[in-house]
Scaffold this active site. Structure first.
Site, PDB file in Angstrom:
ATOM      1  N   TYR A   8      -2.304  -0.519  10.531  1.00 56.62           N
ATOM      2  CA  TYR A   8      -2.355  -0.855   9.101  1.00 56.62           C
ATOM      3  C   TYR A   8      -1.083  -0.377   8.411  1.00 56.62           C
ATOM      4  O   TYR A   8      -0.444  -1.124   7.661  1.00 56.62           O
ATOM      5  CB  TYR A   8      -3.585  -0.216   8.471  1.00 56.62           C
ATOM      6  CG  TYR A   8      -3.744  -0.516   6.991  1.00 56.62           C
ATOM      7  CD1 TYR A   8      -4.230  -1.750   6.558  1.00 56.62           C
ATOM      8  CD2 TYR A   8      -3.408   0.433   6.029  1.00 56.62           C
ATOM      9  CE1 TYR A   8      -4.380  -2.023   5.209  1.00 56.62           C
ATOM     10  CE2 TYR A   8      -3.547   0.174   4.674  1.00 56.62           C
ATOM     11  CZ  TYR A   8      -4.033  -1.048   4.272  1.00 56.62           C
ATOM     12  OH  TYR A   8      -4.172  -1.318   2.928  1.00 56.62           O
ATOM     13  N   SER A  47       0.846  -1.193   0.000  1.00 58.26           N
ATOM     14  CA  SER A  47       0.000   0.000   0.000  1.00 58.26           C
ATOM     15  C   SER A  47       0.879   1.241   0.000  1.00 58.26           C
ATOM     16  O   SER A  47       2.027   1.226   0.489  1.00 58.26           O
ATOM     17  CB  SER A  47      -0.906   0.022   1.233  1.00 58.26           C
ATOM     18  OG  SER A  47      -1.535   1.277   1.393  1.00 58.26           O
TER      19      SER A  47
END
Length: 702
Positions: free
Chosen positions: A592, A579
């Site tokens: 995250y 990501s």
């Protein structure tokens, strides 16, 4: 059960009178219907084997006169899936007139070009070499099939006498001859000598049957095959034990599958010396009966008899001299143990080629085996794609059935090696191979995609499959996974529920990939989840869950997959979907972002360690891919919207506006990024990060 269906034990009676009535008056449609139901029974004919035809009267577009036209399966088709586009439509009178210019066996191949001058239907499929075999026979509907039972008789030493014992004078025997115009003349002569024939046996090859209607032809074919099958069944065990009796006992089923899955990647690597191959495994009872027998040593080296069989399976298989319970944990040691057998096979194939080649023979093709037999375990087959590997396996099972039948009633006789070579290296067959479309970039490769049921994972699976790969899609959501699998065509994909935090689950998926495709080449870690909370609201459970799924899951899949990649010996690719958050900092995202950063650095560490094995490890960093993602269906979207002080509905536009390109990122964009790494253009790239985020300066790799 219909009365007629009760007549048959060894073939499937599939004729539907309602279907016939709906098609009545359209002989070509009835031909296609008959072909499809015949091809649905692999005991009657295998994929691509045999051909069917019918003759109709049509209006000549040039003269307006009524002319007879033959509709016959075109080159390279399959009767089980035959459609009108797969037929060749030719003038019967022109085909029969070719007798006037035929100059003999030395000029057989020249006749193929002349078939094109006989075409009536300009949308015709290219006519096959068997076209005149149908044209010179006077019957309206004709089937040329390769039933196991009939070939068993045709490939036995006493085949002609046995045929007469079964059918009396209803069938004529034509000794083995390569298909072509001269053979069609012999068929015509046999029928002229006995107009009451119901069919013809071609020595070592197959069966011709016919009828005045599609249904009568169908029934003639089924009845003829049923008689041959009954004769074989009544004779099994009379001459001797089947295949000489059992020499090796099979392992229990689960143990067979375990052993096969462990060996498959090693065999795939060894069989892929010329080009990357896809594998297929079966432990079908018919295979085990043969490979576990005393007679395997006698029969396997003889090769197959029917041309369709050995064109797809090579002249003979490789039989492994490997204990069924061999310790396969050290793959390199196993490879070293098997290499002499593979080397001997290649040398024997080269000797076969050199000893039988003609002045104009094409260059020798791949010398590696297509069929590999492991007594006590099962049969592997290897080919350029899954369909070809599966079909090769089916054909060798047909060959086993033929050998079993022939040995029960007489002695099995394979084609002479020169005849076999002349078929395998036929210039017309070579021309057909040269006309094959160019292989796609990922042809011969297998990709495993975690999180493949939807969103980014499904888009990646679609892209890789479109580019020629076989794909193994995995996900924790079985319902969604089944629906995703249904979007792929046969022989392209398989699926399995997998939890990336469960080692046993991962091992079962890799076992399935090895059994169904021979191994794996591309690993895409796309499984993921997201939690967006401020630090004070983030729990220990949140932390453990994200770290387990994203970081530990990626580690688990990579670790288990690398064993297969190394066993195959030709490197591979691991692509980790991380990501933009691995490189940038944002609010309410501590766990995250940390997990994504760990994924990214783990990828660099793996690239450094696995480089000597030619295993490339690269990273794709997407951002804000909302399309099809379950992440955005729940609390994550609300969390991100809250962090940015906007409504959930505003997120797509918000994410696009913050990029340099002002673009929304799609799942297709991420799939294209994966293909960029694995498609062949970046074979010397590893340890790299590709941002697909529309351009976010804070995420620039620096």
């Amino acid at each position: 059960m219909p009365v007629k269906e009760k007549l048959f034990k060894h073939v499937d009676y599939l004729w539907d009178e309602k279907k016939e009535n709906a098609l009545r008056g359209d002989e070509v449609a009835l031909l296609l219907y008959r072909s499809n139901i015949l091809g649905a029974d692999l005991r009657i004919t295998n994929y691509g084997g045999g051909n069917t035809s019918c003759k109709t009267f049509e209006k000549d577009p040039l003269t307006g006169k009524e002319v007879e036209v033959m509709w016959v399966k075109g080159s390279g088709g399959d009767i089980g899936t035959l459609k009108r586009s797969g037929l060749a439509g030719l003038y019967v009178d022109k085909l029969r007139a070719l007798k006037n210019i035929y100059k003999g066996l030395e000029y057989e191949d020249e006749m193929m070009d002349l078939f094109n001058h006989c075409i009536y239907d300009l949308d015709s499929k290219a006519p096959s070499i068997d076209t005149p075999l149908h044209a010179l026979l006077p019957y309206k509907h004709i089937d040329h099939l390769h039933p196991d039972a009939a070939i068993a008789i045709a490939a036995s030493r006493d085949g002609e006498a046995i045929m007469r014992e079964i059918y009396g004078d209803d069938f004529a025997w034509i000794p083995w001859q390569r298909p072509g115009f001269d053979l069609s003349l012999k068929l015509e002569e046999a029928v002229n000598q006995n107009p009451n024939l119901k069919g013809l046996y071609l020595g070592g090859h197959g069966l011709f049957t016919w009828g005045d209607t599609a249904y009568k032809c169908y029934m003639n074919s089924l009845e003829s095959i049923e008689k041959a099958s009954e004769y074989l069944e009544n004779n099994y065990g009379k001459k001797s034990a089947i295949f000489g009796g059992i020499k090796v006992a099979s392992l229990p089923e689960e143990k067979r599958l375990d052993q096969a899955a462990m060996l498959a990647p090693v065999l795939r690597g060894m069989a892929s010396g010329n080009q990357r191959m896809i594998g297929h495994f079966t432990d079908d009872a018919r295979v085990l009966e043969f490979i576990n027998s005393y007679d395997i040593d006698k029969l396997a080296p003889l090769g197959t008899s029917c041309p369709d069989h050995f064109l797809r399976t090579k002249i003979c298989p490789l039989v492994l001299d490997l204990p069924k319970e061999a310790d396969l944990s050290d793959k390199q040691a196993v490879r070293a143990q098997l290499e002499p057998a593979f080397d001997a096979y290649r040398k024997n194939y080269a000797k076969y080629y050199e000893g039988h080649k003609r002045e104009n023979s094409p260059a020798m093709r791949d010398a590696n085996p297509v069929i590999v037999l492991w007594p006590g375990v099962g049969m592997f087959s290897f080919a350029k794609n899954k369909q070809t590997a599966r079909v090769a396996s089916e054909f060798y099972i047909n060959a086993i059935n033929v050998m079993k039948g022939a040995e029960a009633i007489s002695d099995y006789v394979a084609l002479p090696l020169q005849e076999a070579f002349d078929i395998e290296y036929w210039l017309l067959e070579e021309a057909k191979l040269q006309r094959m479309p160019k292989a796609k970039p990922l042809s011969g490769k297998v990709a495993l995609i975690t999180g493949g049921a939807g969103g980014i994972g499904k888009a990646i699976a679609d892209k890789l499959a479109d580019e020629g790969a076989c794909v193994v899609i995995t996900d924790i959501d079985e319902k969604r996974l089944v629906e995703a699998h249904q979007t792929f065509s046969k022989d392209v994909a398989t699926y399995s529920v997998m939890d990336v935090t469960d080692l046993k689950s991962i091992q079962e998926v890799l076992k399935k990939a090895s059994l169904e495709f021979g191994g794996v080449d591309i690993i895409v870690n796309s499984a993921g989840m997201a939690i967006s909370k401020p630090l004070e609201e983030t729990t220990q459970e949140d932390y453990n869950l994200l770290m387990d799924v994203l970081t530990k899951g990626q580690f688990n899949v990579a670790k288990q997959s690398v064993e297969i990649l190394r066993a195959q010996g030709f490197g591979g690719d691991i692509i980790n979907i991380a990501s933009k958050n691995a490189l940038t900092s944002g609010p309410n995202n501590v766990v995250y972002g940390t997990a994504k950063a760990a994924q990214t650095h783990m990828s660099r560490l793996l690239a450094a360690e696995l480089g000597p094995d030619k295993i490339r490890v690269n990273v794709i960093n997407p951002d804000a891919v909302i399309e099809g993602s379950k992440i955005w269906e729940g609390k994550w979207a609300k969390g991100r919207a809250k962090a940015y002080g906007i409504d959930v509905e505003e997120l797509p536009a918000y994410y696009a506006r913050r990029t340099l390109l002002n673009e929304v990122i799609s799942t297709e964009d991420i799939a294209n990024g994966v293909f960029a790494f694995v498609g062949g253009c970046l074979n010397k790239s590893t340890g790299n990060i590709l941002n697909i985020d529309g351009g976010i300066a804070a995420a620039f790799v620096r």
